[in-house]
Each structure stands twice: as structure tokens, then as C-alpha cells.
Enzyme design. Structure first.
Site, PDB file in Angstrom:
ATOM      1  N   ASP A   1       0.812  -1.221   0.000  1.00 26.36           N
ATOM      2  CA  ASP A   1       0.000   0.000   0.000  1.00 26.36           C
ATOM      3  C   ASP A   1       0.845   1.270   0.000  1.00 26.36           C
ATOM      4  O   ASP A   1       0.422   2.314   0.491  1.00 26.36           O
ATOM      5  CB  ASP A   1      -0.974   0.020   1.200  1.00 26.36           C
ATOM      6  CG  ASP A   1      -1.811  -1.236   1.251  1.00 26.36           C
ATOM      7  OD1 ASP A   1      -2.194  -1.724   0.171  1.00 26.36           O
ATOM      8  OD2 ASP A   1      -2.074  -1.729   2.361  1.00 26.36           O
TER       9      ASP A   1
ATOM     10  N   HIS B   1      -4.577  -2.181  -5.910  1.00 29.99           N
ATOM     11  CA  HIS B   1      -3.833  -1.003  -6.375  1.00 29.99           C
ATOM     12  C   HIS B   1      -4.831   0.052  -6.826  1.00 29.99           C
ATOM     13  O   HIS B   1      -5.848  -0.270  -7.431  1.00 29.99           O
ATOM     14  CB  HIS B   1      -2.910  -1.371  -7.535  1.00 29.99           C
ATOM     15  CG  HIS B   1      -1.783  -2.250  -7.123  1.00 29.99           C
ATOM     16  ND1 HIS B   1      -0.725  -2.548  -7.938  1.00 29.99           N
ATOM     17  CD2 HIS B   1      -1.543  -2.884  -5.957  1.00 29.99           C
ATOM     18  CE1 HIS B   1       0.109  -3.334  -7.294  1.00 29.99           C
ATOM     19  NE2 HIS B   1      -0.366  -3.559  -6.101  1.00 29.99           N
TER      20      HIS B   1
HETATM   21  P1  GTP Z   1      -0.624  -2.944  -2.674  1.00 33.96           P
HETATM   22  O1  GTP Z   1      -0.021  -3.736  -3.757  1.00 33.96           O
HETATM   23  O2  GTP Z   1      -1.947  -3.458  -2.181  1.00 33.96           O
HETATM   24  O3  GTP Z   1       0.328  -2.905  -1.585  1.00 33.96           O
HETATM   25  O4  GTP Z   1      -1.114  -1.379  -3.094  1.00 33.96           O
HETATM   26  P2  GTP Z   1      -0.518  -0.006  -3.609  1.00 33.96           P
HETATM   27  O5  GTP Z   1       0.905   0.107  -3.262  1.00 33.96           O
HETATM   28  O6  GTP Z   1      -0.842   0.191  -5.048  1.00 33.96           O
HETATM   29  O7  GTP Z   1      -1.327   1.107  -2.804  1.00 33.96           O
HETATM   30  P3  GTP Z   1      -2.898   1.334  -2.592  1.00 33.96           P
HETATM   31  O8  GTP Z   1      -3.504   1.732  -3.891  1.00 33.96           O
HETATM   32  O9  GTP Z   1      -3.502   0.210  -1.865  1.00 33.96           O
HETATM   33  O10 GTP Z   1      -2.886   2.575  -1.576  1.00 33.96           O
HETATM   34  C1  GTP Z   1      -2.363   3.795  -1.887  1.00 33.96           C
HETATM   35  C2  GTP Z   1      -3.441   4.891  -1.710  1.00 33.96           C
HETATM   36  O11 GTP Z   1      -2.805   6.162  -1.708  1.00 33.96           O
HETATM   37  C3  GTP Z   1      -4.426   4.960  -2.858  1.00 33.96           C
HETATM   38  O12 GTP Z   1      -5.676   5.350  -2.354  1.00 33.96           O
HETATM   39  C4  GTP Z   1      -3.846   6.051  -3.775  1.00 33.96           C
HETATM   40  O13 GTP Z   1      -4.815   6.694  -4.569  1.00 33.96           O
HETATM   41  C5  GTP Z   1      -3.260   6.987  -2.771  1.00 33.96           C
HETATM   42  N1  GTP Z   1      -2.070   7.739  -3.179  1.00 33.96           N
HETATM   43  C6  GTP Z   1      -1.009   7.307  -3.906  1.00 33.96           C
HETATM   44  N2  GTP Z   1      -0.047   8.256  -3.954  1.00 33.96           N
HETATM   45  C7  GTP Z   1      -0.519   9.305  -3.229  1.00 33.96           C
HETATM   46  C8  GTP Z   1       0.025  10.582  -2.871  1.00 33.96           C
HETATM   47  O14 GTP Z   1       1.146  10.939  -3.175  1.00 33.96           O
HETATM   48  N3  GTP Z   1      -0.780  11.403  -2.110  1.00 33.96           N
HETATM   49  C9  GTP Z   1      -2.014  11.039  -1.697  1.00 33.96           C
HETATM   50  N4  GTP Z   1      -2.706  11.906  -0.961  1.00 33.96           N
HETATM   51  N5  GTP Z   1      -2.530   9.832  -2.017  1.00 33.96           N
HETATM   52  C10 GTP Z   1      -1.806   8.996  -2.755  1.00 33.96           C
HETATM   53  P1  IMP Z   2      -2.691 -12.842   2.604  1.00 36.65           P
HETATM   54  O1  IMP Z   2      -1.561 -12.743   1.659  1.00 36.65           O
HETATM   55  O2  IMP Z   2      -3.985 -12.362   2.036  1.00 36.65           O
HETATM   56  O3  IMP Z   2      -2.819 -14.196   3.242  1.00 36.65           O
HETATM   57  O4  IMP Z   2      -2.366 -11.841   3.820  1.00 36.65           O
HETATM   58  C1  IMP Z   2      -1.224 -12.024   4.633  1.00 36.65           C
HETATM   59  C2  IMP Z   2      -0.787 -10.682   5.238  1.00 36.65           C
HETATM   60  O5  IMP Z   2      -0.344  -9.818   4.194  1.00 36.65           O
HETATM   61  C3  IMP Z   2      -1.908  -9.902   5.971  1.00 36.65           C
HETATM   62  O6  IMP Z   2      -1.307  -9.160   7.018  1.00 36.65           O
HETATM   63  C4  IMP Z   2      -2.422  -8.961   4.888  1.00 36.65           C
HETATM   64  O7  IMP Z   2      -3.011  -7.813   5.444  1.00 36.65           O
HETATM   65  C5  IMP Z   2      -1.120  -8.623   4.166  1.00 36.65           C
HETATM   66  N1  IMP Z   2      -1.318  -8.259   2.742  1.00 36.65           N
HETATM   67  C6  IMP Z   2      -1.502  -9.107   1.696  1.00 36.65           C
HETATM   68  N2  IMP Z   2      -1.623  -8.439   0.547  1.00 36.65           N
HETATM   69  C7  IMP Z   2      -1.482  -7.117   0.865  1.00 36.65           C
HETATM   70  C8  IMP Z   2      -1.492  -5.911   0.089  1.00 36.65           C
HETATM   71  O8  IMP Z   2      -1.624  -5.905  -1.132  1.00 36.65           O
HETATM   72  N3  IMP Z   2      -1.326  -4.749   0.761  1.00 36.65           N
HETATM   73  C9  IMP Z   2      -1.145  -4.726   2.100  1.00 36.65           C
HETATM   74  N4  IMP Z   2      -1.125  -5.824   2.872  1.00 36.65           N
HETATM   75  C10 IMP Z   2      -1.302  -7.006   2.253  1.00 36.65           C
HETATM   76 MG    MG Z   3      -2.978  -1.868  -1.732  1.00 36.89          MG
END
Ligand code: GTP
Ligand code: IMP
Ligand code: MG
Length: 335
Positions: free
Chosen positions: A13, A43
Site C-alpha cells: 500500500d 492497487h
Molecule cells: P498494494 O499492492 O496493495 O500494496 O497497493 P498499492 O501500493 O498500489 O497502494 P494502494 O492503492 O492500496 O494505496 C495507496 C493509496 O494512496 C491509494 O488510495 C492512492 O490513490 C493513494 N495515493 C497514492 N499516492 C498518493 C500521494 O502521493 N498522495 C495522496 N494523498 N494519495 C496517494
Molecule cells: P494474505 O496474503 O492475504 O494471506 O495476507 C497475509 C498478510 O499480508 C496480511 O497481514 C495482509 O493484510 C497482508 N497483505 C496481503 N496483501 C497485501 C497488500 O496488497 N497490501 C497490504 N497488505 C497485504
Molecule cells: Mg494496496
């Protein structure tokens, strides 16, 4: 820069989706391919006011000119994939699933929901990924090639990538989760069901180490974590709220735990992933006066100091700085 790999430096995230979405629109790759575990990831990309929440399709979908691939090491839940394609109107001809991608079936999700260990102790997303990977290790998992409904999407992902690489066309490889959720390098047992560092993400899609040009490790300006497991410097929920760092999980809707930026974890992530560049996200959340800033010269002094300190301590250039949710809320220092 032909092959660029984007991975998370903390616990997922970090905003990989928005970084990949920006790179795709800006660099116009031939292919955007997803590595990583599977639909446990969520994402987010915000482009032209529309929010895309993606669990299977690569975040490059916002750039209409690229092929969207899912590598052989990645798990696919066909319901989630087809639902996303429909919701975001993604043409079948753009999407390719490797024939060796593993399939998540309802039995995997049911098994996870029944497991107290996964739901209560680990805090899994219960999306069936761990159980499917466990069946894959047992060699009983069905693969994409076995499913009639996926027939039109089936391809040889490594072959498609090599063809692009050989003709000098760009490829973005999108990782999921984050370094410290890795089965090998993370805070075991509070981790996901696979390694998710850059070398594993490359293996997921069929790219060997010598074909990689850049590895971008994404760090958020603070650290968040969903689910159980250690989080150094974790702030109490009231403090997280006071700082304006409140976030909810894309897949599960759970409140994300939060802590200040952790330089020693970041140092380890740099090494584990062979980072050549750093992307820093949510600078606008740490320093609100920078909301939507798109030029280095307009960043506030304390924000610049933070970026320069990260660069100095980690010894890798911070090339991408994000300052908002919109995909172009970014300072690109690559050129
Ligand atoms: P995973 O693979 O699940 O770990 O996700 P991820 O790394 O793609 O991130 P995810 O989209 O779950 O969470 C990031 C959040 O932050 C989203 O809601 C984006 O829209 C937001 N976001 C990303 N960059 C920025 C930023 O620079 N500022 C703000 N305010 N929000 C951001
Ligand atoms: P699982 O991979 O769904 O079994 O989750 C195992 C652990 O990884 C838990 O703590 C989840 O919250 C974390 N996790 C899995 N995928 C993500 C992701 O995309 N973003 C953040 N945490 C994750
Ligand atoms: Mg995410």
C-alpha cells in the site's frame, strides 16, 4: 530504460498503483505486466477524476496503448479479473494471462475463511491466495490453461516480454505487497504466501536478472500496515487521526496501522531489491502545504529536506515524488 520493475519497500500500500499508472502514461510502454501474489493486492490509480481499484489488471490500464499481462507466478481469480475488465471497460485483446498462472477457486477462499490462524492470527485478506499457493506447492492447483473461460486470454507472457525487450520497447513490471510482507524477508509468520522482492517479481513474469534496467522501490512518507505483525514506532489510532494519516485497505476496508518513516527498514529494502531509484509517495499527507505540487522548486523547505535526507541516507536517487491522489500529482526528477 527498457525494463523497469516497481516494488513496495515497506508493508504494501505504498502507492505502487499510482506510480505504475504515471510511468505508463508518461513512458508509453509496450507492456505492463503484473508479478506478485494475486488478488490479495489492491492497487489504486486516479486518472481524469476516475478511480480505478485493481486487484488483477496491471495499473498501466490507464495508458490505452499497452498490453496488460499477468505472469505465470501470479494467482488469478477469474471472477475478480472478469469483473474488473467489465467495470473498467478493458478490451479482451489488451489482456493476457499466462497459461501457467495458478487459479483461485471458491474452495481456497472457504478454506481460508475457516482458518482461525489466517483470519485471526495473521490477519490475511482471505482472498484464497495462501491456500492456492499451498495447492500449487502440492502440485494439485489448476492452472489458467485448464480453464475454458480463460481461453481467449491465454498467452505466453515471458515470450511476449522477451519480444518487446529484444526490439527495445519498454516494459513495466508491477510488483504487489511490500518487502516486509515477503515470505522469506518479512516479519514471518505475519507475511504473505510468497517472496515479493524484486527478484521474485521478475521470476513471476519470466525476466532474468540481466534483463532488468531499473528497479524502483516505492516508499510512502510514513509506514502503514494492515493485518497483524510487528510495526516499529506504531502510533495509537488517535495520533494517526491527528496527523491525518488515516487510511483504509483497498481489498478488505480495514483501518491501516501507521508509524513514522523507518529509515533502517528502508535501508534493508534498498538492498533486498537492488534499488536503482526511489519513489516517495504521500508527501502531501506528511506536509499538507505540498498538495498537488508538480515542480521541485515549489516544494516546501521541510519537504525538500525530507526528500534529500532519504536520498542521502539510502544512497539512491529519489526520482519520483508524489503529492496527491491524481496520477499526475507528481514531481519527476528522472530528467
Ligand atoms: P498494494 O499492492 O496493495 O500494496 O497497493 P498499492 O501500493 O498500489 O497502494 P494502494 O492503492 O492500496 O494505496 C495507496 C493509496 O494512496 C491509494 O488510495 C492512492 O490513490 C493513494 N495515493 C497514492 N499516492 C498518493 C500521494 O502521493 N498522495 C495522496 N494523498 N494519495 C496517494
Ligand atoms: P494474505 O496474503 O492475504 O494471506 O495476507 C497475509 C498478510 O499480508 C496480511 O497481514 C495482509 O493484510 C497482508 N497483505 C496481503 N496483501 C497485501 C497488500 O496488497 N497490501 C497490504 N497488505 C497485504
Ligand atoms: Mg494496496
Amino acid at each position: 530504460m527498457v525494463v523497469v520493475v516497481v516494488v513496495g519497500g515497506f508493508f504494501g500500500d505504498e502507492g505502487k498503483g499510482s506510480v505504475v499508472g504515471y510511468l505508463a502514461l508518461r513512458d508509453r510502454p509496450e507492456i505492463c505486466v503484473r508479478g506478485g501474489v494475486g488478488p490479495n493486492a489492491g492497487h489504486t490509480v486516479v486518472y481524469r477524476g476516475k478511480e480505478y481499484r485493481l486487484r488483477q489488471i496491471p495499473s498501466g490500464l490507464v495508458y490505452k496503448g499497452c498490453r496488460l499481462l499477468i505472469g505465470p507466478g501470479v494467482l488469478v481469480n477469474p471472477h475478480v479479473l472478469f469483473d474488473e475488465m467489465k467495470r473498467y471497460d478493458v478490451r479482451k485483446s489488451r489482456v493476457g494471462v499466462d497459461r501457467h498462472a495458478g487459479i483461485i477457486e471458491s474452495i481456497h477462499i472457504e478454506r481460508e475463511k475457516k482458518s482461525k490462524h489466517l483470519s485471526e492470527t495473521i490477519g490475511s485478506t482471505l482472498s484464497g491466495c495462501g491456500e492456492a499457493n499451498s495447492d500449487r506447492a502440492r502440485r494439485t492447483l489448476r492452472l489458467a490453461r485448464d480453464l475454458e473461460e480463460l481461453r481467449e486470454l491465454i498467452t505466453d507472457v515471458p515470450q511476449e516480454i522477451w519480444a518487446a525487450v529484444d526490439s527495445g520497447r519498454r516494459v513495466i513490471v508491477e510488483g504487489t505487497q511490500g518487502t516486509f510482507l515477503s515470505l522469506y524477508h518479512g516479519t514471518y509468520p505475519y507475511v504473505t504466501s510468497k517472496d515479493v522482492c524484486a527478484s521474485a517479481i521478475c521470476s513471476d513474469v519470466g525476466i532474468g536478472p540481466k534483463d532488468v534496467d531499473e528497479v524502483i522501490v516505492v516508499f510512502k512518507a510514513y509506514v502503514t500496515r494492515v493485518g497483524a505483525g510487528p510495526l516499529e514506532g506504531e502510533l495509537p489510532p488517535e495520533e494517526v487521526k491527528k496527523r491525518g494519516w488515516v487510511e483504509y485497505g483497498t481489498v478488505t476496508g480495514r483501518l491501516r496501522r501507521a508509524a513514522p518513516f523507518n529509515m533502517s527498514l528502508a535501508k534493508r529494502a534498498i538492498r533486498l531489491n537492488s534499488a536503482t531509484q526511489i519513489a516517495l509517495t504521500k508527501i502531501d499527507v506528511l506536509f499538507p502545504e505540498n498538495s498537488g505540487v508538480r515542480e521541485w522548486g515549489r516544494l516546501s523547505r521541510r519537504a525538500k529536506e525530507f526528500v534529500l535526507e532519504v536520498e542521502r541516507e539510502l544512497g539512491v536517487p529519489v526520482t519520483i515524488i508524489r503529492t496527491g491522489r491524481e496520477v499526475f500529482d507528481v514531481i519527476d526528477r528522472r530528467r
